[in-house]
Structure formats: structure tokens, C-alpha cells
Design a protein around this motif. Structure first.
Motif: not given
Length: 763
Positions: A300, A304, A311, A313, A326, A332
Motif C-alpha cells: 500500500r 496502490y 483500490v 493503482l 485494475r 484485484q
């Protein structure tokens, strides 16, 4: 030019000869400007148009002089001679190297207008959506002066806006939007659904980024199958796994593997007997591995971010959020489950194309960048493009300091904070280039603790990029940026209005600090180039630690020892030479990866061309009806009472459905083949040759299967006045599509992250 001197000598200084010719034309054009300035708007436009005959410029000096006068008249910008030289080289199809702040935006607009005056439709490809919209609007008066049309396509453009925009003479757009629209157009079943129309020229801004750095990035179109991933329980089980004990990560940081203990732990937590049984190996085990990838390899605020409960990217090469994109299906869902978010529905890949294959579809490709010479080999090898180096309008006054090298990451980071604090105390503005979101925020926090106010520019606030970058050159500013580093946005000394220009210049201009070397010197030079625009003073300085990815990757087979000073700094030529050696190694690895990947991709690109021809024939003629009627004459007779256009469209939809479905299966199959093709080397077979053999065989079978299935469907599906009822028979196209990008480069990760880069993790 340094290490490329040999290349220019071998080429007989072709580029230099071309530049001399261009300078002569520019000199002649300069002599005509006063004469053309006396003409009214209509006469000037007509004079320029009259220099073009049969789609070619016959009087280059008058053509160029007319463009220059029109630029001054419509934009208030009089191009320098070096800018006019750059315009000429673009019109000849070169990639031009122009330093930061030398006016590439105007050069691109003049060249695009020049191509359009020759009757060619131009895609002017920008690095982001903001620049596409800004530059189209900014340069609109020049294009429209000649009664030509200009428009922009961005992520926020509606379908109707895209249709209109692509029919303009000059279209500004990010390469991803052009690529995704191309993929979506390959799913249509009626020519009226087409969004794009063919363009003659791709004029690429930041050409080295698009044509080299991201050339092998596949743009992927996926479609919904309406299935939900049962990931919650699996994510919970995987969250308890411990590295080294339950799973291991390979040296490249591309894959994570369950150990026997890890597999046993997952089986116990899921309440199943064996992950490797027939019941679970094709479903549960796949989702466990995806969940493990999400846990171990995707970080994280590096790969992303989580925004508004979703979420998002991060585009690794630019540090920006990759909107509307995605990861591949399953991954994903695994990341969403890991973050405790709603899980997206599943899907399958419908189509894919690399940026390199996309760019090779244009009859003419040219471009501009500040760092083209270092990419000369790649541009020539993969596109047949020449590089033209355009002189600066003003001499470079930037001072590029030698790297400061430290033993550990901790020592280096402390030194970076100290150096920024020292420079900031003088009032000199500082731009810091970091490698990912997490690093940018950690540095900003460390500086804040020292009482230093920081503007942070990363994927979490890239919408504010223009404002932040515009002020980055003002007195006392400290700007911390990810790899986007404001490319395409000029950093002016003294702020956006240059009100304090002289004061900042007296302080030494903009100071650019890199927190680590990039995987190629060219990327370093892109960051350096933010300072020293248009003859301004400036400073650039890079910090390196022996823990940095480029050193651990490029120096993996080397041993380097040195006695650091008390603050951890390592001095001396040996250290500098070792870091440069590591960077050369990673550059070589990138070139080898590019070369090998290109060989694999080229065959699929050739197959795509064949598929496109087949699709065009089905869409634009009665091919589908004729072929189905020949193979199923009885069924054709049964439908003879229907209007011809109904029958033809029904046949078209049936054939295209199965052709597209088979192509989707072909992509998936060849993906699997490529994943395991290295095993062929064990059997003393050449992997690339074996891959080609399989690909050719499978592609032939694809065409035969698509036709056979189309005939079967034609015989059984309900066809009436409303067409073919494919959905009722279970032949349903995806109800929704989405796009994503996948890096094929194992070194494309963040410079200082704990992994070397996840690469293409689903291959």
C-alpha cells in the motif's frame, strides 16, 4: 554524448548533416518573416497552404516562416530559431532532444499544424490527461488559424466527445486513452459503433518514456463475467502466514511461494484436506496464491493507494494514479479483500496490446523529449527512428554535483534531510525526486519535524500537480515529488509569475535532489532537467546507498567494500565507479528484457494484424453471411424471408462473437505457454522458437474453431426481425469492461522499496 560517440561516428554523423540542412532552412525562413508579417490573416494562411502540393511541403522556408508568424499572431509566442529547427526535424520524422524549458509545447503544436496542413491527421500524445486538455486549449488558436480543428481526449471524455474529437485534424491525448479506445473499437459489431478513425502521425511528447520505458507495457481490456470471487476466508487464512516460515519470496521480488508448512497451515485454516487435490488445485489454490501475492508483494502507498473505499493503482513510471484501471482478475479481488473493501466481480481478458505494437500502427512516428540520446539504440532498433539533438537557446548553467554515497539506507535518508534543511535555510527552492508515494510521505514527515513546510506531489494529489509544480521554483519552497517530477510542466524561477526570478537566480536557482539513482541514467537526467531551464542557474545532486535497489540488483554478482565515515558516507572514485557500474548493469538488463520480450510480442502483433483484417472484412462487407450461407445453406434458405440487412447483421454478430471469444482464449493460452516456455530449454529446445511454433499452430486452429462454432450457432440460434438472439442462447458479451496496465519489466519497481519490482505478476 559520452558513451554514444562511437555510434554517431559509425553513422557518419547523419544526424548532424540533417541538422545542418535544417539550420539552413531556418536561416532562409528567418529572412522571410518580415515580409510575411505584412500580410493579413487570410493572406498569411493562404500563403502557407500554397506551399503544400500533393500532401508535401514544396517551399520549406516559406512554410516555416508562415507558421512562425501565425504563432506570434495567435499565441503571442515568437519561436526561437532552434524551435523552428526542431519543428523541421519533427516534420522529417525524427525524435528531437530539447532541454527542459526550451519550448517543446509550442514546437509540438507547430509541427502538428504542419502535418495537418499536409492533409495528415495527427495524434499528439501527452504524458497525462491534464497536459492533453491544457495543451489542446492553449494551442487551439494556432491550429484554428489555418481553418483546422483540434480537440483533446482524456479519461473524463464521454463516448460522444471521443467520437467528435477523433475526427479532428489534431488530437491531444494520453497514449493509454488512445490504446484503450483502440481495444474497445476491436469489440464492436457494427461499424457505426466505431469511436476512433485512423491517424497518419503519432507525435509523442516525452517520447523516451512512451517509446522505450513503457513500450512493452500491455494495455489490457477485460470483460465482466458476473462472477464473484470467494476471497474473504482465503484472505483471512493467508494473513496468518509468516515469511520464510510459511512462504518465500524469490530474489527478483516477482513471486511468492508457499512452503509445505504454509500449505498445511492454509489447509487447516480453510478446513480442507489438500490444496493440491483435483477439487482445489484449479480454484482454491489459485486464489490462495493470488492472496499471497497481494499480501507479500503488493505494498500500500507504493503499488496502490486506497481512496474513497476503493483500490487505486499507481502507475510505477510516473507516480500517478492509473485511473479506471485494475489488476488482472483475481489479483484485484485479493488486494480489495486484503484491505477489507468490497470485492469486484470477476472477468476475463478480452484483448491486449503493448504500447510498442500500438505505436507501430502509425505510418509516421516522431517525438520530443529532453533525454533522447541515451535511448538512441532502442529508438533505432525498435522503430527505425533517428535522434536529432537541438541546441539550447541559452547556455546551460546548472551544476551537477557528484553523487553522495552512503553505506546504509538509514545513513542516506538522514543525510538527505540534512542537505534539504541546509539548502532551505538559504532560501533556495528545492525539488526532491522520490521513487514512490510511501517514500515521499515519509520524507515530508521528517522535514515537517524539522519545521520545514513541504509541498508533496504524489499519486494521492496529482490533480494539484500544475499548481504545485508552478510554484516549486519560488523562494524558500520545498517540493517533494514522486517520479512524475512535473514532466511537461515548466518550473519557473520565482514562481508561476516569475516575480522573484532574480532573487532565486542569485540564490543559485532551483536545487534538484534525487533520493536514489534510477534504473537508467536517462531517468536521472529527466529529473536533473527540471533545473537550469533557459539559461537559469541550478543544482542537481543524487544520494545513493548500498542498500538501494539499483545497487543490490546491478551489483548482485559484485563485492564492494569501503570504510564509511562516521556519518556513513563513502567517498572516493571507487564508490562512484561502482554505482555507475551497477546502473550500467541494470540498463543492460532492461535492454535484454526489451529485446527478448519484443521477440515474443512481435508474433502476437502479427496475429493481431491478421485478426484486424478479418474483423474489418466481416464489419464492412457481407463476408459473414456469404461464409455461413455456404456452410449452412438450409439454414440460409430458412432465413430468406428476412430483409438482407437483418440477415447480414445477424451473421456478422455471430461470427464476431466467436472470433473475439477465440482471440481471448488465444491470448490466455499464449500467456500460459510463455509462463512455462523456459522449461523447453531443459529439453535443449530454443524457447523462442518453440513459442513461435506453438503460436502459429494455435492461431491456425483459432480461425478454424471460430468459423466452426459460428456455423453451429448460426444453425441453432433464434434469428428474426430483431436480429440474432445470442444472449438468449447463452452467447453473451460482457456486460461491463475495464482496462488495466501490466508492467513486463522486473526492474520497474520503486527505487527504495523492499522489493525490486513485482513485474508482470500474473504471467
Amino acid at each position: 554524448m559520452g558513451k554514444f560517440d562511437w555510434f554517431w561516428k559509425a553513422m557518419g554523423s547523419t544526424a548532424e548533416r540533417n541538422n545542418k540542412k535544417s539550420k539552413a532552412v531556418v536561416a532562409d525562413a528567418h529572412g522571410l518573416i518580415e515580409e510575411l508579417s505584412l500580410l493579413d490573416d487570410n493572406s498569411l494562411a493562404e500563403t502557407v497552404r500554397a506551399t503544400v502540393t500533393d500532401g508535401a511541403v514544396k517551399d520549406k522556408p516559406r512554410f516555416l516562416a508562415g507558421l512562425s508568424v501565425a504563432s506570434q499572431r495567435t499565441l503571442g509566442m515568437t519561436p526561437f530559431n532552434v524551435q523552428n529547427q526542431a519543428v523541421l526535424r519533427l516534420l522529417e520524422g525524427d525524435v528531437i532532444q530539447m532541454a527542459t524549458g526550451e519550448g517543446k509545447t509550442l514546437v509540438g503544436a507547430m509541427a502538428a499544424t504542419g502535418f495537418a496542413l499536409q492533409g495528415k491527421r495527427v495524434h499528439l500524445i501527452t504524458v497525462n490527461n491534464y497536459l492533453a486538455a491544457r495543451d489542446a486549449e492553449w494551442m487551439r488558436p494556432l491550429v484554428e488559424f489555418f481553418e483546422l480543428t483540434v480537440a483533446a481526449v482524456t479519461e473524463s471524455s464521454s463516448r460522444e466527445e471521443r467520437v467528435a474529437a477523433y475526427r479532428s485534424d489534431v488530437i491531444y491525448a494520453p497514449v493509454t486513452e488512445i490504446g484503450f479506445d483502440h481495444l474497445r473499437d476491436n469489440q464492436i459489431t457494427s461499424r457505426e459503433q466505431t469511436v476512433q478513425v485512423p491517424a497518419d502521425v503519432a507525435l509523442v511528447d516525452e517520447a523516451d518514456s512512451v517509446l522505450v520505458d513503457e513500450a512493452l507495457v500491455p494495455l489490457v481490456l477485460a470483460g465482466s463475467e458476473g462472477t464473484q470471487q470467494a476471497t474473504g476466508q482465503i484472505t483471512e487464512a493467508v494473513s496468518h502466514l509468516v515469511e520464510e516460515q510459511d512462504y518465500t519470496i524469490d530474489s527478483d521480488g516477482r513471486n511468492a511461494f508457499l512452503t509445505d508448512d504454509g500449505a498445511a497451515k492454509v489447509e487447516r485454516l480453510l478446513g480442507i484436506e489438500s490444496l493440491y487435490s483435483d477439487e482445489h488445485i484449479g480454484s482454491t489454490l489459485v486464489r490462495v496464491n493470488l492472496a499471497l501475492h497481494a499480501k507479500a508483494l503488493l505494498i500500500r502507498d507504493v503499488h496502490y493507494i486506497v481512496e474513497d473505499g476503493k483500490v487505486a493503482l499507481v502507475d510505477a513510471s510516473r507516480g500517478r494514479v492509473a485511473e479506471l484501471q485494475r489488476w488482472p482478475d483475481g489479483l484485484q479481488a485479493a488486494v480489495e479483500s486484503k484491505e477489507g473493501l468490497d470485492v469486484s466481480e470477476g472477468g476475463r481478458i478480452l484483448d491486449s496490446i503493448t504500447l510498442q505494437a500500438l505505436m507501430r500502427r502509425y505510418p509516421t512516428v516522431c517525438g520530443m523529449t529532453g533525454t533522447a540520446v541515451e535511448a538512441t539504440d532502442q529508438l533505432r532498433s525498435f522503430y527505425g527512428l533517428h535522434v536529432a539533438v537541438i541546441d539550447r537557446a541559452n547556455e546551460l548553467k546548472r551544476f551537477d554535483e557528484a553523487d553522495r554515497i552512503y553505506a546504509t539506507m538509514e545513513d542516506k535518508n538522514a543525510a538527505i534531510v540534512e542537505e534539504i534543511a541546509h539548502i532551505h535555510s538559504t532560501g533556495q527552492p528545492v525539488l526532491v525526486g522520490t521513487h514512490d508515494v510511501a517514500e515521499s510521505e515519509a520524507l515530508a514527515e521528517a522535514l515537517a519535524q524539522r519545521g520545514i513546510a513541504v509541498n508533496v506531489l504524489n499519486a494521492k494529489n496529482d490533480a494539484e500537480e500544475a499548481r504545485i509544480i508552478a510554484e516549486a521554483g519560488d523562494v524558500g519552497r520545498v517540493t517533494v515529488s514522486t517520479q512524475m517530477a512535473g514532466r511537461g510542466t515548466d518550473i519557473k524561477l520565482g514562481g508561476a509569475d516569475e516575480g522573484d526570478h532574480d532573487e532565486v537566480a542569485s540564490l543559485g536557482g532551483l536545487a534538484v535532489i534525487g533520493t536514489a539513482r534510477h534504473r537508467t541514467a536517462r531517468l536521472d537526467n529527466q529529473l536533473r532537467g527540471r533545473a537550469g531551464r533557459q539559461g537559469d542557474p541550478g543544482l542537481s545532486l543524487f544520494f545513493v546507498s548500498l542498500d538501494d535497489d539499483i545497487v543490490t540488483t546491478g551489483g548482485a554478482d559484485e563485492t564492494f567494500t569501503a570504510q564509511p565515515e562516521p556519518d556513513g558516507r563513502i567517498t572516493g572514485n571507487r564508490a562512484q565507479q561502482f554505482v555507475e557500474h551497477c546502473q550500467r548493469v541494470t540498463e543492460g538488463q532492461l535492454l535484454e528484457i526489451h529485446s527478448q520480450t519484443w521477440k515474443y510480442n512481435k508474433l502476437l502483433a502479427d496475429h493481431r494484424d491478421i485478426l484486424d483484417e478479418r474483423r474489418a472484412a466481416i464489419l464492412d462487407t457481407d463476408t459473414a453471411w456469404r461464409e455461413l450461407a455456404e456452410r449452412a445453406p438450409q439454414r440460409a434458405d430458412e432465413l430468406s424471408h428476412l430483409p438482407q440487412e437483418i440477415r447480414e447483421q445477424a451473421a456478422r454478430e455471430i461470427m464476431l462473437f466467436h472470433l473475439d471469444a477465440e482471440w481471448s482464449e488465444h491470448l490466455a493460452l499464449m500467456d500460459d505457454v510463455r509462463e512455462s516456455i523456459h522449461l523447453r530449454a531443459i529439453a535443449r529446445e530454443t524457447p523462442i522458437d518453440e513459442y513461435h511454433r506453438i503460436a502459429v499452430r494455435e492461431f491456425k486452429d483459432l480461425a478454424n474453431r471460430a468459423v466452426a462454432q459460428a456455423v453451429e450457432t448460426f444453425n441453432t440460434v433464434d434469428i428474426d426481425e430483431n436480429g440474432a438472439h445470442l444472449a438468449d442462447a447463452g452467447w453473451k458479451r460482457p456486460s461491463a469492461t475495464w482496462t488495466y496496465m501490466v508492467s513486463d519489466n522486473p526492474l520497474a519497481g520503486s527505487g527504495n522499496s523492499v522489493i525490486s519490482g513485482i513485474g508482470n505478476i500474473f504471467r
